[in-house]
Design an enzyme around this catalytic site. Structure first.
Site, PDB file in Angstrom:
ATOM      1  N   PRO A   1       2.165  13.137  13.544  1.00 33.37           N
ATOM      2  CA  PRO A   1       2.173  12.633  12.163  1.00 33.37           C
ATOM      3  C   PRO A   1       0.826  12.077  11.714  1.00 33.37           C
ATOM      4  CG  PRO A   1       3.437  11.185  13.618  1.00 33.37           C
ATOM      5  CD  PRO A   1       3.146  12.431  14.389  1.00 33.37           C
TER       6      PRO A   1
ATOM      7  N   GLU B   1      22.602   3.932 -29.361  1.00 34.59           N
ATOM      8  CA  GLU B   1      22.635   2.701 -28.575  1.00 34.59           C
ATOM      9  C   GLU B   1      22.055   2.923 -27.177  1.00 34.59           C
ATOM     10  OE1 GLU B   1      26.721   1.571 -28.665  1.00 34.59           O
ATOM     11  OE2 GLU B   1      26.700   1.129 -30.815  1.00 34.59           O
TER      12      GLU B   1
ATOM     13  N   SER C   1      36.242   2.909 -29.611  1.00 36.17           N
ATOM     14  CA  SER C   1      36.914   1.671 -29.244  1.00 36.17           C
ATOM     15  C   SER C   1      38.154   1.965 -28.430  1.00 36.17           C
ATOM     16  CB  SER C   1      37.299   0.883 -30.505  1.00 36.17           C
ATOM     17  OG  SER C   1      38.101  -0.237 -30.188  1.00 36.17           O
ATOM     18  N   SER C   2      38.438   1.037 -27.521  1.00 33.27           N
ATOM     19  CA  SER C   2      39.668   1.146 -26.726  1.00 33.27           C
ATOM     20  C   SER C   2      40.850   0.507 -27.448  1.00 33.27           C
ATOM     21  CB  SER C   2      39.461   0.469 -25.372  1.00 33.27           C
ATOM     22  OG  SER C   2      39.193  -0.913 -25.551  1.00 33.27           O
TER      23      SER C   2
ATOM     24  N   SER D   1       0.820  -1.210   0.000  1.00 29.80           N
ATOM     25  CA  SER D   1       0.000   0.000   0.000  1.00 29.80           C
ATOM     26  C   SER D   1       0.854   1.261   0.000  1.00 29.80           C
ATOM     27  CB  SER D   1      -0.903   0.024   1.237  1.00 29.80           C
ATOM     28  OG  SER D   1      -0.095   0.035   2.413  1.00 29.80           O
TER      29      SER D   1
ATOM     30  N   LYS E   1      37.824   4.686 -34.650  1.00 29.73           N
ATOM     31  CA  LYS E   1      36.482   4.118 -34.742  1.00 29.73           C
ATOM     32  C   LYS E   1      35.478   5.007 -34.011  1.00 29.73           C
ATOM     33  CE  LYS E   1      34.250  -0.413 -34.601  1.00 29.73           C
ATOM     34  NZ  LYS E   1      32.959  -0.105 -33.998  1.00 29.73           N
ATOM     35  N   ILE E   2      34.366   5.271 -34.666  1.00 25.56           N
ATOM     36  CA  ILE E   2      33.285   6.059 -34.072  1.00 25.56           C
ATOM     37  C   ILE E   2      32.022   5.204 -34.071  1.00 25.56           C
ATOM     38  CG2 ILE E   2      31.846   8.121 -34.239  1.00 25.56           C
ATOM     39  CD1 ILE E   2      34.746   8.706 -33.506  1.00 25.56           C
TER      40      ILE E   2
ATOM     41  N   HIS F   1      12.485  -5.429 -46.150  1.00 19.22           N
ATOM     42  CA  HIS F   1      13.117  -6.717 -45.830  1.00 19.22           C
ATOM     43  C   HIS F   1      14.643  -6.595 -45.840  1.00 19.22           C
ATOM     44  CE1 HIS F   1       9.241  -8.864 -46.403  1.00 19.22           C
ATOM     45  NE2 HIS F   1       9.056  -7.951 -47.337  1.00 19.22           N
TER      46      HIS F   1
END
Length: 469
Positions: free
Chosen positions: A131, A332, A319-320, A100, A325-326, A189
């Site tokens: 209260p 994502e 990339s490590s 609840s 690289k991108i 497709h």
């Protein structure tokens, strides 16, 4: 820790040791000890909503002479601090608690009561402002928590989700206009299909978001109903008949959103179909975002060995180990948000369907999952719009080269030479690594001028082709 680090608070079960610097009391402390489950607690939106409910309740009870003016004033002042976020660290109760949400309601009651007592010059823990008897007057956890759920959900929708989606729609519209003349190969497709413009594809994305905005807006009406005033089971026992609508008016004033008393208090407390309905709209929007993000990742794939029809922004190294690289990291992120929202939707759908008799006992998990979905959809939409979509560029030359090589151009030959000959042209072009245009002319089916007219990719993107003068 020494005895000075704690103070003694009491509830109906007896005494509890509470951290000396805490505003919460015995019932909150019991909940902290009873539910060491996830470390997940309610965030800003829900805590603010609890403050809004308690402030409005005090104002309504003051109007009705049910809580004296001075006490109500201190409650309002303390609730204002909760609304403003000054006491978020005073809400430690785990999400996975009593179904609840009683522990969270009492957490709010105790924090506000103790802070109000302090503002009145009293001692924290003295219960001078009580209260239950004052802060929770005319209320039950069973109507407070669903009221807070609707307030938090609708504020999140109005102030976070819808503005973020509008931002994304604007960026998609801008790209739709920018790319209206970029003719490219369509794909169905994942195979070459008749030409489209990049602008037409972005127009599809823009429309998805427009329709998503409307779906979310359509769910707002039921969220605007408030359970407050139903107390324990929906009958309104121990509250004034005017309390519900008076409190709803104060809540509307505080939030600048129109809220109203529930059409039926039994439904409002025993079922949470409005939360399920509204989250269904959020899940649909997340699906739209996922589809768009996936498409843009495909269109930007490469840069040399993929589709490469759009150029993505260089937001960070991808990339490590692979220099230069991108990756489409923002897209994502959107994809991952979708998966989380789908999981949240499953929890909400299950919880909303599981009320027993006069009370649904999944209120905390419903609220938590809904608000997480709203937050991550809003944030990811803003980031997607500003750090990805707005920075996309069309690879115009590449699109033009590839569309000329598409086998699907043969579709436009059907009215001129018939399906069978058009199919022959397409198969020959693929086998001999030629364009459809070259083969149609070589076979004598079209003259060069006729081929220029019939096989113009730009004309194929126009709805009107046959009989067009």
């Amino acid at each position: 820790m020494t005895d000075d680090d704690f103070r003694t608070e009491r509830d109906s079960l007896g005494e509890m040791q509470v951290p000396a610097d805490a505003y919460w009391g015995a019932q909150t402390q019991r909940a902290v000890e009873n539910f060491p489950v996830s470390d997940a607690t309610f965030g800003r939106r829900f805590i603010r909503a609890l403050g809004v409910v308690k402030k409005a309740a005090a104002q309504a009870n003051d109007d009705l002479d049910l809580v004296d003016e001075e006490t109500a004033g201190h409650i309002v002042a303390a609730a204002d601090e909760v609304i403003a976020g000054e006491h978020d660290d005073q809400f430690p109760v785990d999400i996975f608690q009593t179904g609840s949400g009683t522990s969270s309601n009492m957490n709010a009651n105790e924090v506000i009561a103790n802070r109000a007592t302090e503002l009145a010059g009293g001692e924290v823990g003295s219960r001078d402002i009580h209260p239950n008897d004052h802060v929770n007057y005319g209320q039950s956890s069973n109507d407070v928590i669903p009221t807070a759920m609707h307030i938090a959900a609708l504020e999140a929708v109005e102030n976070d989700v819808l503005p973020a989606l509008e931002t994304l729609k604007e960026e998609l519209t801008a790209k739709e206009d920018d790319f209206e003349d970029v003719v490219k190969t369509g794909r169905t497709h994942l195979q070459d299909a008749t030409p489209v413009t990049l602008g037409q594809e972005f127009g599809g994305y823009r429309t998805q978001i427009e329709k998503g905005i409307q779906r979310v807006k359509d769910s707002r009406d039921h969220l605007s109903e408030l359970a407050l005033g139903g107390t324990a089971t929906g009958t309104g026992l121990n509250t004034h008949p005017e309390f519900p609508w008076r409190a709803a008016e104060y809540i509307s004033e505080e939030t600048n959103i129109s809220f109203r008393e529930a059409d039926n208090h039994f439904e409002a407390q025993a079922a949470h179909d409005a939360m399920s309905e509204a989250h269904g709209a959020l899940r649909t929007v997340a699906g739209s975002l996922n589809k768009i993000a996936n498409d843009l990742r495909l269109l930007a794939s490469g840069p040399r060995n993929g589709l490469g029809e759009i150029e993505q922004p260089e937001n960070q190294p991808g990339s490590s180990i692979m220099p230069g690289k991108i990756n489409p990291v923002v897209a994502e992120s959107v994809n991952q948000v979708h998966k989380q929202v789908v999981g949240n939707d499953a929890a909400i759908a299950a919880g909303a369907a599981e009320g027993q008799i006069d009370l649904n006992l999944y209120k905390p998990v419903l609220a938590y999952n809904f608000l997480q979905s709203a937050k991550i959809i809003a944030n990811s939409s803003e980031v997607f719009a500003e750090r990805f979509v707005a920075k996309l560029e069309a690879n115009r030359e590449h699109c033009a080269d590839k569309v000329e090589q598409s086998m699907a151009l043969a579709t436009a030959l059907n009215p001129a030479i018939g399906y069978d000959k058009a199919s022959e042209v397409a198969k020959t072009a693929l086998k001999e690594d030629k364009t459809v245009r070259e083969v149609a002319i070589e076979k004598g089916y079209l003259s060069e001028d006729e081929a220029d007219e019939v096989l113009d990719p730009a004309k194929m993107t126009d709805r009107v082709i046959l009989g067009d003068e």
